[in-house]
Design a protein around this motif. Sequence first.
Motif, PDB file in Angstrom:
ATOM      1  N   GLY A 160      21.153 -17.188  21.558  1.00 59.64           N
ATOM      2  CA  GLY A 160      20.898 -15.898  22.194  1.00 59.64           C
ATOM      3  C   GLY A 160      19.417 -15.705  22.474  1.00 59.64           C
ATOM      4  N   TYR A 161      18.575 -16.076  21.510  1.00 57.50           N
ATOM      5  CA  TYR A 161      17.129 -15.963  21.720  1.00 57.50           C
ATOM      6  C   TYR A 161      16.672 -16.880  22.859  1.00 57.50           C
ATOM      7  CZ  TYR A 161      17.086 -13.712  17.109  1.00 57.50           C
ATOM      8  OH  TYR A 161      17.313 -12.894  16.042  1.00 57.50           O
ATOM      9  N   ALA A 162      17.221 -18.084  22.880  1.00 58.01           N
ATOM     10  CA  ALA A 162      16.852 -19.034  23.924  1.00 58.01           C
ATOM     11  C   ALA A 162      17.243 -18.509  25.305  1.00 58.01           C
ATOM     12  CB  ALA A 162      17.501 -20.389  23.660  1.00 58.01           C
ATOM     13  N   PHE A 163      18.483 -18.025  25.431  1.00 57.81           N
ATOM     14  CA  PHE A 163      18.922 -17.481  26.718  1.00 57.81           C
ATOM     15  C   PHE A 163      18.111 -16.244  27.096  1.00 57.81           C
ATOM     16  CE2 PHE A 163      22.893 -19.934  25.939  1.00 57.81           C
ATOM     17  CZ  PHE A 163      22.822 -20.712  27.091  1.00 57.81           C
ATOM     18  N   ASN A 164      17.739 -15.442  26.115  1.00 58.81           N
ATOM     19  CA  ASN A 164      16.897 -14.284  26.381  1.00 58.81           C
ATOM     20  C   ASN A 164      15.565 -14.718  26.996  1.00 58.81           C
ATOM     21  OD1 ASN A 164      16.150 -11.472  26.253  1.00 58.81           O
ATOM     22  ND2 ASN A 164      14.847 -12.025  24.504  1.00 58.81           N
ATOM     23  N   GLY A 165      14.983 -15.781  26.464  1.00 55.50           N
ATOM     24  CA  GLY A 165      13.731 -16.289  27.010  1.00 55.50           C
ATOM     25  C   GLY A 165      13.891 -16.793  28.433  1.00 55.50           C
ATOM     26  N   ILE A 166      14.969 -17.503  28.688  1.00 54.66           N
ATOM     27  CA  ILE A 166      15.228 -18.006  30.044  1.00 54.66           C
ATOM     28  C   ILE A 166      15.424 -16.843  31.008  1.00 54.66           C
ATOM     29  CG2 ILE A 166      16.864 -19.287  31.483  1.00 54.66           C
ATOM     30  CD1 ILE A 166      17.357 -21.071  28.949  1.00 54.66           C
ATOM     31  N   TRP A 167      16.242 -15.847  30.608  1.00 57.20           N
ATOM     32  CA  TRP A 167      16.501 -14.699  31.489  1.00 57.20           C
ATOM     33  C   TRP A 167      15.213 -13.922  31.743  1.00 57.20           C
ATOM     34  CZ3 TRP A 167      20.262 -16.353  33.754  1.00 57.20           C
ATOM     35  CH2 TRP A 167      21.477 -16.700  33.186  1.00 57.20           C
ATOM     36  N   HIS A 168      14.379 -13.786  30.716  1.00 58.81           N
ATOM     37  CA  HIS A 168      13.117 -13.057  30.897  1.00 58.81           C
ATOM     38  C   HIS A 168      12.221 -13.782  31.910  1.00 58.81           C
ATOM     39  CE1 HIS A 168       9.833 -10.363  29.990  1.00 58.81           C
ATOM     40  NE2 HIS A 168       9.044 -11.430  29.925  1.00 58.81           N
ATOM     41  N   ALA A 169      12.138 -15.098  31.774  1.00 60.76           N
ATOM     42  CA  ALA A 169      11.338 -15.872  32.729  1.00 60.76           C
ATOM     43  C   ALA A 169      11.914 -15.745  34.139  1.00 60.76           C
ATOM     44  CB  ALA A 169      11.275 -17.336  32.308  1.00 60.76           C
ATOM     45  N   ALA A 170      13.235 -15.828  34.253  1.00 54.99           N
ATOM     46  CA  ALA A 170      13.875 -15.729  35.574  1.00 54.99           C
ATOM     47  C   ALA A 170      13.676 -14.348  36.192  1.00 54.99           C
ATOM     48  CB  ALA A 170      15.361 -16.049  35.461  1.00 54.99           C
ATOM     49  N   ALA A 171      13.620 -13.325  35.352  1.00 58.69           N
ATOM     50  CA  ALA A 171      13.490 -11.958  35.862  1.00 58.69           C
ATOM     51  C   ALA A 171      12.047 -11.570  36.175  1.00 58.69           C
ATOM     52  CB  ALA A 171      14.070 -10.968  34.848  1.00 58.69           C
ATOM     53  N   THR A 172      11.083 -12.204  35.503  1.00 61.55           N
ATOM     54  CA  THR A 172       9.702 -11.712  35.612  1.00 61.55           C
ATOM     55  C   THR A 172       8.706 -12.694  36.214  1.00 61.55           C
ATOM     56  OG1 THR A 172       9.088 -12.453  33.377  1.00 61.55           O
ATOM     57  CG2 THR A 172      10.038 -10.224  33.589  1.00 61.55           C
ATOM     58  N   GLN A 173       9.056 -13.969  36.288  1.00 60.37           N
ATOM     59  CA  GLN A 173       8.082 -14.978  36.702  1.00 60.37           C
ATOM     60  C   GLN A 173       8.410 -15.522  38.087  1.00 60.37           C
ATOM     61  OE1 GLN A 173       5.324 -15.575  34.647  1.00 60.37           O
ATOM     62  NE2 GLN A 173       6.300 -13.805  33.665  1.00 60.37           N
ATOM     63  N   LEU A 174       7.537 -15.252  39.041  1.00 62.75           N
ATOM     64  CA  LEU A 174       7.758 -15.695  40.417  1.00 62.75           C
ATOM     65  C   LEU A 174       7.903 -17.213  40.501  1.00 62.75           C
ATOM     66  CD1 LEU A 174       7.926 -15.220  43.453  1.00 62.75           C
ATOM     67  CD2 LEU A 174       5.420 -15.295  43.521  1.00 62.75           C
ATOM     68  N   ASN A 175       7.037 -17.954  39.826  1.00 62.76           N
ATOM     69  CA  ASN A 175       7.107 -19.416  39.905  1.00 62.76           C
ATOM     70  C   ASN A 175       8.425 -19.949  39.345  1.00 62.76           C
ATOM     71  OD1 ASN A 175       4.627 -19.562  41.124  1.00 62.76           O
ATOM     72  ND2 ASN A 175       3.524 -20.030  39.242  1.00 62.76           N
ATOM     73  N   PHE A 176       8.940 -19.331  38.297  1.00 62.84           N
ATOM     74  CA  PHE A 176      10.230 -19.755  37.751  1.00 62.84           C
ATOM     75  C   PHE A 176      11.326 -19.520  38.787  1.00 62.84           C
ATOM     76  CE2 PHE A 176      14.006 -19.702  35.049  1.00 62.84           C
ATOM     77  CZ  PHE A 176      13.761 -20.797  34.225  1.00 62.84           C
ATOM     78  N   LYS A 177      11.261 -18.384  39.479  1.00 65.17           N
ATOM     79  CA  LYS A 177      12.242 -18.096  40.533  1.00 65.17           C
ATOM     80  C   LYS A 177      12.148 -19.120  41.659  1.00 65.17           C
ATOM     81  CE  LYS A 177      12.201 -13.144  39.676  1.00 65.17           C
ATOM     82  NZ  LYS A 177      11.836 -11.830  40.175  1.00 65.17           N
ATOM     83  N   VAL A 178      10.921 -19.495  42.031  1.00 67.40           N
ATOM     84  CA  VAL A 178      10.730 -20.498  43.083  1.00 67.40           C
ATOM     85  C   VAL A 178      11.333 -21.833  42.652  1.00 67.40           C
ATOM     86  CG1 VAL A 178       8.985 -21.870  44.315  1.00 67.40           C
ATOM     87  CG2 VAL A 178       8.703 -19.387  44.103  1.00 67.40           C
TER      88      VAL A 178
END
Length: 122
Positions: free
Chosen positions: A9-27
Amino acid sequence: MRKFIRGFGYAFNGIWHAAATQLNFKVHLAAAIVAVYGGWALHISPDEWLWIILCIGLVLTAELFNTAIEFLTDLVSPEYNKKAGLVKDMSAGAVLVTAICALIIGLIIFVPKLLVLIHHAA
């Protein structure tokens, strides 16, 4: 066992946070989707899929590490610090090196197939 499962759950939370907040991760996620669609459309081989999956995993992992390093650096050094800036620059550089390698591998896999497609269409 509960602690082990909670870790996911913590790991997925970190991934979702990066996907939601980091432009480069989205790219990078968008590039991954394009690569997967391209692989599907061009019927790449199982060995080529392994390379594409490895590249996607490495680039996304590098981006997650970069984000974590940037957050930690901002936490321990909230004011400007030349060394803290260099830490952030180097972690961004690691992502860039990984992404360039992934791009080269993608070109090696996809360009010949695209050239055959173009040649047959002409």
